[in-house]
Design an enzyme around this catalytic site. Structure first.
Site, short mmCIF file in Angstrom:
data_model
loop_
_atom_site.label_atom_id
_atom_site.label_comp_id
_atom_site.label_asym_id
_atom_site.label_seq_id
_atom_site.Cartn_x
_atom_site.Cartn_y
_atom_site.Cartn_z
N ARG A 29 0.82 -1.22 0.00
CA ARG A 29 0.00 0.00 0.00
C ARG A 29 0.85 1.27 0.00
O ARG A 29 0.49 2.25 0.65
CB ARG A 29 -0.92 0.04 1.23
CG ARG A 29 -1.97 -1.03 1.27
CD ARG A 29 -3.25 -0.53 0.62
NE ARG A 29 -4.31 -1.52 0.77
CZ ARG A 29 -5.33 -1.38 1.60
NH1 ARG A 29 -5.46 -0.31 2.35
NH2 ARG A 29 -6.25 -2.31 1.67
N ARG A 33 -3.22 6.99 1.38
CA ARG A 33 -3.66 8.21 2.07
C ARG A 33 -2.62 8.89 2.94
O ARG A 33 -2.82 10.03 3.34
CB ARG A 33 -4.90 7.90 2.90
CG ARG A 33 -6.15 7.73 2.06
CD ARG A 33 -7.24 7.05 2.83
NE ARG A 33 -6.85 5.68 3.13
CZ ARG A 33 -7.63 4.78 3.72
NH1 ARG A 33 -8.83 5.12 4.11
NH2 ARG A 33 -7.19 3.57 3.95
N ARG A 42 -6.96 11.67 -5.29
CA ARG A 42 -8.14 10.92 -4.85
C ARG A 42 -9.39 11.82 -4.86
O ARG A 42 -10.47 11.39 -5.24
CB ARG A 42 -7.87 10.37 -3.45
CG ARG A 42 -9.02 9.75 -2.71
CD ARG A 42 -9.32 8.36 -3.23
NE ARG A 42 -10.41 7.77 -2.48
CZ ARG A 42 -11.69 8.05 -2.65
NH1 ARG A 42 -12.05 8.94 -3.56
NH2 ARG A 42 -12.61 7.46 -1.94
N ASP A 79 -7.21 -2.43 -6.77
CA ASP A 79 -7.66 -3.07 -5.53
C ASP A 79 -8.06 -4.51 -5.83
O ASP A 79 -8.49 -4.81 -6.96
CB ASP A 79 -8.87 -2.32 -4.94
CG ASP A 79 -9.08 -2.74 -3.49
OD1 ASP A 79 -8.45 -2.16 -2.59
OD2 ASP A 79 -9.85 -3.70 -3.25
N TYR A 155 -14.93 -11.45 0.93
CA TYR A 155 -15.61 -10.16 0.74
C TYR A 155 -16.89 -10.32 -0.07
O TYR A 155 -17.90 -9.67 0.18
CB TYR A 155 -14.67 -9.16 0.04
CG TYR A 155 -13.58 -8.65 0.95
CD1 TYR A 155 -13.81 -7.57 1.81
CD2 TYR A 155 -12.34 -9.24 0.99
CE1 TYR A 155 -12.82 -7.10 2.66
CE2 TYR A 155 -11.33 -8.80 1.83
CZ TYR A 155 -11.59 -7.72 2.67
OH TYR A 155 -10.62 -7.27 3.52
O1 CP3 Z 1 -0.05 -1.58 -2.44
C1 CP3 Z 1 -0.42 -0.64 -3.18
O2 CP3 Z 1 -0.01 0.54 -3.07
C2 CP3 Z 1 -1.39 -0.98 -4.33
C3 CP3 Z 1 -2.75 -0.73 -4.08
C4 CP3 Z 1 -3.62 -1.64 -3.21
C5 CP3 Z 1 -4.82 -1.16 -2.62
N1 CP3 Z 1 -5.46 -2.23 -2.04
C6 CP3 Z 1 -5.30 0.23 -2.67
C7 CP3 Z 1 -6.32 0.69 -1.70
C8 CP3 Z 1 -3.52 -3.01 -2.91
C9 CP3 Z 1 -2.40 -4.00 -3.23
C10 CP3 Z 1 -4.69 -3.36 -2.17
C11 CP3 Z 1 -4.96 -4.74 -1.72
C12 CP3 Z 1 -6.16 -5.01 -0.88
N2 CP3 Z 1 -7.37 -4.40 -0.94
C13 CP3 Z 1 -6.21 -6.04 0.10
C14 CP3 Z 1 -5.11 -7.03 0.41
C15 CP3 Z 1 -4.09 -6.46 1.34
C16 CP3 Z 1 -4.58 -6.11 2.73
O3 CP3 Z 1 -4.56 -4.92 3.05
O4 CP3 Z 1 -4.98 -7.03 3.47
C17 CP3 Z 1 -7.50 -6.01 0.66
C18 CP3 Z 1 -8.02 -6.91 1.75
C19 CP3 Z 1 -8.24 -4.96 -0.01
C20 CP3 Z 1 -9.66 -4.58 0.19
C21 CP3 Z 1 -9.79 -3.18 0.65
N3 CP3 Z 1 -9.54 -2.07 -0.13
C22 CP3 Z 1 -10.21 -2.73 1.92
C23 CP3 Z 1 -10.57 -3.63 3.08
C24 CP3 Z 1 -10.20 -1.33 1.88
C25 CP3 Z 1 -10.68 -0.39 2.95
C26 CP3 Z 1 -9.71 -0.24 4.05
C27 CP3 Z 1 -8.88 1.00 3.86
O5 CP3 Z 1 -7.66 0.91 4.01
O6 CP3 Z 1 -9.51 2.03 3.59
C28 CP3 Z 1 -9.74 -0.93 0.59
C29 CP3 Z 1 -9.55 0.45 0.08
C30 CP3 Z 1 -8.21 0.81 -0.48
N4 CP3 Z 1 -7.46 0.03 -1.34
C31 CP3 Z 1 -7.52 2.04 -0.28
C32 CP3 Z 1 -6.34 1.98 -1.04
C33 CP3 Z 1 -5.28 3.03 -1.20
C34 CP3 Z 1 -8.03 3.21 0.55
C35 CP3 Z 1 -9.23 3.86 -0.08
C36 CP3 Z 1 -9.11 5.33 -0.37
O7 CP3 Z 1 -8.02 5.86 -0.67
O8 CP3 Z 1 -10.15 6.01 -0.35
#
Ligand code: CP3
Length: 346
Positions: A29, A33, A42, A79, A155
């Protein structure tokens, strides 16, 4: 297409089994943010999913962390839940609450999922990869990724995140055939998705199995190991030279079996994995991890000490420095700068 040569990338060398001084570093990640420039982009997209589906913006946020920090790899901004979206499930990201999906809990709703429009829905990710690869320095490879079938299914069945993945575990117990059907569908679409990411220019792949740790042993074999093995086989049949990193979070002692049986090339370890265990795994394959993301938030002398002890334990073998889970939004940027400098001067 421009390809990063193995010899010029410490990240690819580590994945090929070589030790590097200093070891390569990237962070799960790493685009997100905690960066003000991410928050700015964003805000321009009408939703998080739109950001993932707009190659120009997604490529920009992929590159942002590379401009600030000397990371050794980029990871395409998207994602894991883009896959259920591509299968026609309703997916939304609710501000402050995380993902919300229209749950699929029975045979009928699973039959309603279709790969018919998937190629079109996933195409923007491939365009993002092409744009990023054209901009990246020659020594920095791009990582493509997907969620593991089990984690994505949790999910899809739950309709969002949960603390114990109860809905998916229950469906798998009560109606194995239906759940197997869902897993098979996810293996199919994920294999095609990963292969297309390689064709677009990704030089390595990571499979995120964030909820692998919630399964008892028999179910772990059935819903984590077996589908991951099939997914890796499918990818390797087309892209045999592309290394695959597995991230089976929370599986503890089962990591050895996962490493041995899935066919992955490297294992990413979560924060709870003792470094002594990572050393044992490292005898067989490259390891990645596993700094606590909260310690990166806290900073200070404890961070310095822990980074030192991880490097000392793992730096003499094939190793990629990373966190044990994704970077947290409240992480101070100076702490990331500090972390990179600690790793680079080791
Ligand atoms: O690593 C990177 O920089 C690449 C981008 C990436 C995102 N999600 C962007 C993201 C990757 C590799 C993921 C993987 C992901 N997404 C996983 C597996 C890894 C882990 O964290 O366990 C999972 C379970 C998800 C599902 C997901 N996406 C959730 C549960 C959430 C909400 C929680 C949160 O952190 O807000 C997201 C949203 C998300 N995916 C964000 C980002 C940058 C935040 C949303 C935003 O910016 O508004």
């Amino acid at each position: 297409m421009l390809r990063v040569p193995l010899s010029e990338s410490p990240f690819l060398r580590a994945l090929a089994g070589q030790a590097n001084t200093p070891p390569p570093i990237w962070l799960m990640r790493q685009a997100g943010r905690y960066l003000p420039e991410y928050r700015e982009v964003r805000a321009k997209a009408s939703s998080f999913l739109d950001l993932c589906r707009t190659p120009e913006l997604a490529a920009e946020v992929t590159l942002q962390p590379l401009r600030r920090f000397a990371f050794d790899a980029a990871i395409v901004f998207s994602d894991i839940l883009i896959v259920p979206y591509a299968l026609g499930q309703r997916v939304e990201f609710v501000e402050g609450e995380g993902p919300k999906l229209e749950p699929v809990r029975d045979a009928n709703s699973i039959v309603g999922l279709s790969q018919a429009n998937a190629a079109k829905a996933l195409a923007p990710v491939y365009e993002t990869i092409e744009r990023v690869v054209a901009e990246l320095p020659k020594t920095v490879p791009l990582i493509g990724f997907c969620g593991a079938p089990w984690t994505v299914a949790t999910y899809m069945v739950e309709g969002g995140g949960s603390k114990d993945q109860a809905a998916a575990r229950l469906l798998a117990y009560r109606d194995e055939a239906t759940f197997q059907h869902l897993i098979d569908l996810l293996i199919d679409i994920s294999a095609e998705y990963l292969v297309n990411q390689v064709k677009a220019g990704a030089r390595a792949l990571q499979i995120f199995d964030s909820w692998a740790g919630s399964l008892p042993q028999d179910e772990f074999e059935r819903w984590c190991i077996a589908p991951t093995k099939r997914l890796v086989e499918r990818v390797k049949a087309v892209a045999p030279d592309t290394p695959v990193i597995g991230f089976p979070r929370g599986i503890g002692v089962l990591a050895e079996r996962y490493a041995r049986e899935t066919g992955i090339d490297a294992i990413s370890c979560d924060t709870s994995m003792p470094v002594g265990w990572m050393q044992r795994l490292q005898v067989h394959l490259p390891v990645q991890g596993n700094l606590d993301p909260l310690l990166l938030v806290a900073g200070g002398p404890q961070l310095d000490r822990r980074v030192g002890s991880i490097l000392e334990a793992l730096g003499s073998g094939p190793f990629i420095f990373n966190l044990g889970h994704g970077i947290l939004p409240e992480t101070p940027i100076e702490h990331v700068t500090k972390l990179v400098s600690l790793v680079k001067k080791s």
